[in-house]
Design a protein around this motif. Structure first.
Motif, PDB file in Angstrom:
ATOM      1  N   ASP A  86      23.118  23.953  29.801  1.00  0.00           N
ATOM      2  CA  ASP A  86      23.068  24.427  31.184  1.00  0.00           C
ATOM      3  C   ASP A  86      22.358  25.770  31.311  1.00  0.00           C
ATOM      4  OD1 ASP A  86      24.270  22.430  32.810  1.00  0.00           O
ATOM      5  OD2 ASP A  86      26.246  23.006  32.065  1.00  0.00           O
TER       6      ASP A  86
ATOM      7  N   HIS B 147      17.678  23.943  37.310  1.00  0.00           N
ATOM      8  CA  HIS B 147      18.659  23.289  38.177  1.00  0.00           C
ATOM      9  C   HIS B 147      18.126  23.221  39.604  1.00  0.00           C
ATOM     10  CE1 HIS B 147      21.910  23.559  35.159  1.00  0.00           C
ATOM     11  NE2 HIS B 147      21.283  24.671  34.811  1.00  0.00           N
TER      12      HIS B 147
ATOM     13  N   THR C  25      23.167  18.176  43.281  1.00  0.00           N
ATOM     14  CA  THR C  25      22.528  18.961  42.239  1.00  0.00           C
ATOM     15  C   THR C  25      22.073  18.050  41.106  1.00  0.00           C
ATOM     16  OG1 THR C  25      22.740  20.878  40.771  1.00  0.00           O
ATOM     17  CG2 THR C  25      24.672  19.465  40.964  1.00  0.00           C
TER      18      THR C  25
ATOM     19  N   ALA D  85      18.525  25.284  31.169  1.00  0.00           N
ATOM     20  CA  ALA D  85      17.946  24.198  31.967  1.00  0.00           C
ATOM     21  C   ALA D  85      17.481  24.710  33.327  1.00  0.00           C
ATOM     22  CB  ALA D  85      18.981  23.085  32.157  1.00  0.00           C
TER      23      ALA D  85
ATOM     24  N   ARG E  29      19.924  18.575  36.957  1.00  0.00           N
ATOM     25  CA  ARG E  29      19.282  19.527  36.053  1.00  0.00           C
ATOM     26  C   ARG E  29      18.179  18.854  35.260  1.00  0.00           C
ATOM     27  NH1 ARG E  29      23.426  20.683  30.937  1.00  0.00           N
ATOM     28  NH2 ARG E  29      22.838  18.799  29.812  1.00  0.00           N
TER      29      ARG E  29
ATOM     30  N   THR F  78      16.366  19.585  31.596  1.00  0.00           N
ATOM     31  CA  THR F  78      16.366  20.404  30.395  1.00  0.00           C
ATOM     32  C   THR F  78      14.921  20.697  29.980  1.00  0.00           C
ATOM     33  OG1 THR F  78      16.422  18.492  28.914  1.00  0.00           O
ATOM     34  CG2 THR F  78      18.558  19.435  29.588  1.00  0.00           C
TER      35      THR F  78
ATOM     36  N   LEU G  27      26.906  25.477  41.396  1.00  0.00           N
ATOM     37  CA  LEU G  27      26.650  24.293  40.574  1.00  0.00           C
ATOM     38  C   LEU G  27      27.949  23.776  39.955  1.00  0.00           C
ATOM     39  CD1 LEU G  27      23.436  25.600  38.797  1.00  0.00           C
ATOM     40  CD2 LEU G  27      23.516  23.784  40.517  1.00  0.00           C
TER      41      LEU G  27
ATOM     42  N   TRP H 210      20.909  29.042  36.009  1.00  0.00           N
ATOM     43  CA  TRP H 210      22.340  28.923  35.743  1.00  0.00           C
ATOM     44  C   TRP H 210      23.081  30.204  36.099  1.00  0.00           C
ATOM     45  CZ3 TRP H 210      25.602  25.213  35.517  1.00  0.00           C
ATOM     46  CH2 TRP H 210      26.863  25.382  34.950  1.00  0.00           C
TER      47      TRP H 210
END
Length: 152
Positions: A41, A46, A59, A44, A61, A63, A17, A10
């Motif tokens: 975010d 990505h 994109t 996570a 993600r 978690t 993102l 992130w």
């Protein structure tokens, strides 16, 4: 078209993102900004896919507890090859990070597609941003990863 698939955190990928997710979810789908970005975010994993001009086109993600979400793909790139590359990268990342089960929340129209990928419904249908959705889960070991080397 050649794609570049990156695993970004992130902090280093936030601008790219955020711009992509804002374009898809806030501008195109008109979802409220507060529903798109959350505290998850920051921790996570990505994935960011760029085109041959290094422009972000997709994109998603993952978690830490295995939820796949925030799938944003520019409208002109919404085809099976891009989605497959994105999901393969997210599932591959789950395997590397030893996340045993992944889950998705999909629109009700997407339930059958996710069943074909090995996902099973998990819990009742719920509302998210005014849209009925179903959470589905799948063991990463049961997820069929197709051969993407044959894709562009």
């Amino acid at each position: 078209m050649a794609f570049q698939v990156e695993n970004v955190d992130w902090v280093s990928g936030k601008n790219r993102l955020t711009q992509l997710r804002e374009r898809v979810f806030i501008l195109e789908w008109r979802l409220p900004r507060e529903a798109e970005f959350d505290e998850r975010d920051a921790n996570a994993f990505h994935i960011l896919i760029s085109n041959d001009k290094r422009e972000p086109i997709a994109t998603g993600r993952l978690t830490r507890d295995g939820e796949i979400g925030r799938i944003a793909v520019k409208q002109e790139h919404r085809d099976q090859a891009v989605y497959q590359k994105l999901f393969n990268a997210l599932i591959g990342l789950a395997k590397i990070e030893q996340v045993p089960t992944v889950s998705v929340s999909c629109d009700l129209e997407g339930v059958e597609h996710h069943r074909q990928l090995g996902f099973k419904p998990s819990g009742p249908v719920f509302m998210e941003a005014g849209i009925p959705r179903q959470r589905m889960a799948c063991s990463v070991n049961n997820f069929p990863l197709p051969d993407v080397t044959k894709m562009h």
